[in-house]
Design a protein around this motif. Structure first.
Motif, PDB file in Angstrom:
ATOM      1  N   ARG A   1      -1.435   8.043   6.937  1.00 16.86           N
ATOM      2  CA  ARG A   1      -1.356   8.792   5.678  1.00 16.86           C
ATOM      3  C   ARG A   1      -1.302   7.879   4.452  1.00 16.86           C
ATOM      4  N   TYR A   2      -2.212   6.923   4.394  1.00 16.38           N
ATOM      5  CA  TYR A   2      -2.319   6.090   3.193  1.00 16.38           C
ATOM      6  C   TYR A   2      -2.911   6.926   2.066  1.00 16.38           C
ATOM      7  N   LEU A   3      -2.447   6.664   0.850  1.00 22.07           N
ATOM      8  CA  LEU A   3      -2.923   7.394  -0.320  1.00 22.07           C
ATOM      9  C   LEU A   3      -4.158   6.729  -0.906  1.00 22.07           C
ATOM     10  N   THR A   4      -5.001   7.536  -1.523  1.00 17.69           N
ATOM     11  CA  THR A   4      -6.245   7.040  -2.103  1.00 17.69           C
ATOM     12  C   THR A   4      -6.389   7.528  -3.541  1.00 17.69           C
ATOM     13  N   GLY A   5      -7.456   7.045  -4.171  1.00 11.39           N
ATOM     14  CA  GLY A   5      -7.759   7.450  -5.539  1.00 11.39           C
ATOM     15  C   GLY A   5      -8.234   8.874  -5.670  1.00 11.39           C
ATOM     16  N   ALA A   6      -8.430   9.568  -4.563  1.00 13.76           N
ATOM     17  CA  ALA A   6      -8.713  11.003  -4.606  1.00 13.76           C
ATOM     18  C   ALA A   6      -7.418  11.807  -4.661  1.00 13.76           C
ATOM     19  N   ASP A   7      -6.288  11.148  -4.426  1.00 16.83           N
ATOM     20  CA  ASP A   7      -4.984  11.813  -4.431  1.00 16.83           C
ATOM     21  C   ASP A   7      -4.267  11.640  -5.769  1.00 16.83           C
ATOM     22  N   PHE A   8      -4.166  10.390  -6.221  1.00 18.11           N
ATOM     23  CA  PHE A   8      -3.433  10.070  -7.434  1.00 18.11           C
ATOM     24  C   PHE A   8      -4.194   9.014  -8.243  1.00 18.11           C
ATOM     25  N   ASP A   9      -3.849   8.947  -9.524  1.00 15.51           N
ATOM     26  CA  ASP A   9      -4.329   7.867 -10.394  1.00 15.51           C
ATOM     27  C   ASP A   9      -3.110   7.161 -10.978  1.00 15.51           C
ATOM     28  N   PHE A  22       0.829  -1.199   0.000  1.00 18.66           N
ATOM     29  CA  PHE A  22       0.000   0.000   0.000  1.00 18.66           C
ATOM     30  C   PHE A  22       0.867   1.254   0.000  1.00 18.66           C
ATOM     31  N   LEU A  23       0.492   2.222  -0.826  1.00 18.54           N
ATOM     32  CA  LEU A  23       1.229   3.484  -0.893  1.00 18.54           C
ATOM     33  C   LEU A  23       0.837   4.402   0.262  1.00 18.54           C
ATOM     34  N   ARG A  24       1.839   5.048   0.855  1.00 12.97           N
ATOM     35  CA  ARG A  24       1.581   5.932   2.002  1.00 12.97           C
ATOM     36  C   ARG A  24       2.603   7.067   1.996  1.00 12.97           C
ATOM     37  N   ASP A  25       2.286   8.128   2.729  1.00 20.67           N
ATOM     38  CA  ASP A  25       3.129   9.320   2.705  1.00 20.67           C
ATOM     39  C   ASP A  25       3.461   9.804   4.120  1.00 20.67           C
ATOM     40  N   PRO A  26       4.157   8.981   4.919  1.00 17.20           N
ATOM     41  CA  PRO A  26       4.458   9.379   6.296  1.00 17.20           C
ATOM     42  C   PRO A  26       5.414  10.563   6.385  1.00 17.20           C
ATOM     43  N   ASP A  27       6.227  10.759   5.339  1.00 19.84           N
ATOM     44  CA  ASP A  27       7.218  11.841   5.370  1.00 19.84           C
ATOM     45  C   ASP A  27       6.713  13.121   4.700  1.00 19.84           C
ATOM     46  N   ARG A  28       5.437  13.140   4.347  1.00 13.41           N
ATOM     47  CA  ARG A  28       4.793  14.326   3.768  1.00 13.41           C
ATOM     48  C   ARG A  28       5.520  14.836   2.529  1.00 13.41           C
ATOM     49  N   LYS A  29       5.775  13.932   1.604  1.00 13.32           N
ATOM     50  CA  LYS A  29       6.415  14.286   0.345  1.00 13.32           C
ATOM     51  C   LYS A  29       5.406  14.756  -0.705  1.00 13.32           C
ATOM     52  N   VAL A  30       4.148  14.375  -0.552  1.00 11.65           N
ATOM     53  CA  VAL A  30       3.115  14.768  -1.522  1.00 11.65           C
ATOM     54  C   VAL A  30       2.881  16.273  -1.397  1.00 11.65           C
ATOM     55  N   PRO A  31       2.949  17.027  -2.492  1.00  8.58           N
ATOM     56  CA  PRO A  31       2.911  18.493  -2.426  1.00  8.58           C
ATOM     57  C   PRO A  31       1.505  19.098  -2.372  1.00  8.58           C
ATOM     58  N   PHE A  32       0.544  18.373  -1.818  1.00  7.44           N
ATOM     59  CA  PHE A  32      -0.804  18.907  -1.649  1.00  7.44           C
ATOM     60  C   PHE A  32      -1.502  18.109  -0.545  1.00  7.44           C
ATOM     61  N   ARG A  33      -2.663  18.591  -0.123  1.00  9.29           N
ATOM     62  CA  ARG A  33      -3.417  17.924   0.932  1.00  9.29           C
ATOM     63  C   ARG A  33      -3.998  16.627   0.404  1.00  9.29           C
ATOM     64  N   ILE A  34      -3.775  15.528   1.119  1.00  3.95           N
ATOM     65  CA  ILE A  34      -4.297  14.238   0.698  1.00  3.95           C
ATOM     66  C   ILE A  34      -5.620  13.957   1.410  1.00  3.95           C
ATOM     67  N   ALA A  35      -6.362  12.965   0.915  1.00  2.00           N
ATOM     68  CA  ALA A  35      -7.673  12.645   1.480  1.00  2.00           C
ATOM     69  C   ALA A  35      -7.581  12.242   2.946  1.00  2.00           C
ATOM     70  N   TYR A  36      -6.557  11.445   3.290  1.00  2.66           N
ATOM     71  CA  TYR A  36      -6.376  10.999   4.677  1.00  2.66           C
ATOM     72  C   TYR A  36      -5.308  11.831   5.393  1.00  2.66           C
ATOM     73  N   GLU A  37      -5.335  13.148   5.148  1.00  3.53           N
ATOM     74  CA  GLU A  37      -4.352  14.079   5.717  1.00  3.53           C
ATOM     75  C   GLU A  37      -4.323  14.016   7.239  1.00  3.53           C
TER      76      GLU A  37
END
Length: 453
Positions: A169-177, A149-164
């Protein structure tokens, strides 16, 4: 000297030939394996409770009653039911949306599940993940070795994620495709459609970096890129079409360059596609930056998009090319038909695996198309097919792959390639009307194609 001039002229002529005139090579079915459509995985223990039921937002209003909303293929495809209902308890393995060229140490294949249910809006409870899988063509099954499962514990994603607001901080289909995947030196590289972005992740799914796309020095955006706001002007505020990001991203042996191929033509300033071709940008995984070079892939007549892209040697590569149809053409609906319960309004016609040579390019930057195989005309003299295709024609000794989205191709050895579909669970039914498409892996003997130059 005369011979050299003649050869150069012939090579240039080959580059200028229309895609419809290229050589068609034979393909023979050597193996067939299935992963059932309704294959689900359990979310990680530390995932938000919301993720334990997925697909709750695919209707007009949120639905929290498990398996209560029947899936269908949509009005454009005849509204055929698929026999599987939403929302799901757990996360659907879904269809495969890309193969990595390099395998894991145990020989398993890295493959990718996309954003979930087709859009940014309806997939906020769809977790993002990739798998290691092993098709067994003797048993006709596909083993799922591991799901990461993709996750962003180090806050590398440059925008607010769904599970912010969560710790995991697992990533969802509202964040990326995520649509394409490569494995290099223990890391995962993912080509994504919303940005479009390239995502670099550790083998355990932890995001290490996110890179926006640059073409001719300018950042490319799509209508779903964070920061694109309504009203937005197509061609000016964004140039990448919706669902037009990195459907294919090939890793070049020797250079370790990523060749990131957009799924659809980009838009000109007038808001219309710039032509019947797709852009390819190259990214240096060592320098972790775009090279500044870009190339073009010309679509053949009737093709609207690509599905996957993988090198087979230092310069030649395979590209899946497709239209938006599904189902056998013999079951096409009659013009003006009111009853579409037993026919396909948009049947599959253009489903190809194209061989290209990236080292041969014309003055306009178009890479050379060498030839292709037709996935709607595969030989099956040995009866390897595990399931039948609904058709009003004799398919004895023939196998077809009539799916809307065919999104996986890789070289297996000197004579074989592996191809798989994205089944868009529960929204596609290309094999049989009224039955959700399974995840099908097909082994094809294509020695003539692989030897062509």
């Amino acid at each position: 000297m005369l011979r050299r001039v003649l050869l150069s002229t012939l090579a240039l002529s080959a580059l200028m030939l229309p895609a419809s005139a290229e050589e068609v090579f034979r393909a023979k079915l050597a193996g067939h394996a299935l992963l059932p459509a309704l294959s689900l995985v359990t979310p990680p223990a530390d995932a938000p409770r919301d993720a334990w039921m997925s697909g709750k937002f695919t209707g007009k209003v949120p639905n929290h009653n498990a398996m209560s909303a029947p899936g269908d293929v949509g009005a454009a495809y005849g509204s055929h039911p698929t026999g599987i209902s939403l929302p799901f308890i757990g996360q659907p393995v879904q269809g495969m949306s890309g193969f990595a060229m390099n395998r894991a140490g145990d020989g398993s294949i890295f493959t990718l599940t996309d954003n979930g249910f087709g859009s940014k809006i309806n997939s906020p409870d769809a977790l993002l993940f990739f798998h290691r899988m092993k098709p067994d063509f003797d048993a006709g099954t596909v083993g799922r070795v591991e799901t990461i499962f993709l996750r962003d514990p180090d806050r590398k994603v440059p925008f607010r994620i769904a599970y912010e607001g969560t710790e995991s901080r697992y990533l969802t289909g509202a964040d990326f495709d995520p649509e394409s995947i490569q494995y290099l030196d223990g890391e995962i590289w993912i080509g994504e459609e919303f940005g479009p972005y390239i995502i670099r992740a550790a083998a355990d799914g932890r995001v290490l970096d996110v890179y926006p796309t640059r073409l001719d020095g300018a950042v490319l955006r799509g209508p779903d890129t964070p920061g694109t706001v309504v009203p937005a002007l197509a061609g000016r505020d964004f140039r990448v079409q919706r669902s037009g990001g990195y459907e294919g991203m090939a890793l070049q042996p020797g250079t370790n360059l990523l060749w990131a191929l957009l799924e659809k033509p980009i838009l000109g300033e007038d808001g219309k596609p710039e032509g019947d071709f797709l852009r390819i940008m190259t990214f240096d995984t060592g320098k972790k930056d775009w090279t500044g070079e870009s190339f073009k892939f010309r679509l053949s007549d009737g093709a609207t998009a690509i599905g996957d892209f993988n090198f087979i040697d230092e310069s030649r590569a395979l590209i899946i090319e497709r239209d938006n149809g599904e189902g056998d053409p013999s079951l096409a609906c009659a013009e003006g038909a009111g009853d579409k319960t037993a026919c396909y309004p948009l049947p599959a016609r253009v489903k190809k695996v194209v061989l290209v040579d990236t080292s041969q390019r014309d003055a306009e930057g178009f890479i050379r198309r060498i030839g292709h195989i037709d996935l709607m005309n595969i030989e099956d003299p040995d009866g390897k097919a595990l399931v039948e295709t609904a058709a009003k024609r004799d398919l004895t000794g023939k196998f077809t792959f009539p799916f809307f989205t065919i999104e996986d191709v890789m070289r297996v050895d000197d004579t074989h390639i592996l191809v798989a579909n994205d089944n868009n669970l529960p929204f596609s039914a290309g094999r049989q009307i009224g039955k959700a498409a399974d995840n099908e892996f097909i082994l094809l003997e294509v020695s003539d194609l692989l030897n062509a130059r």
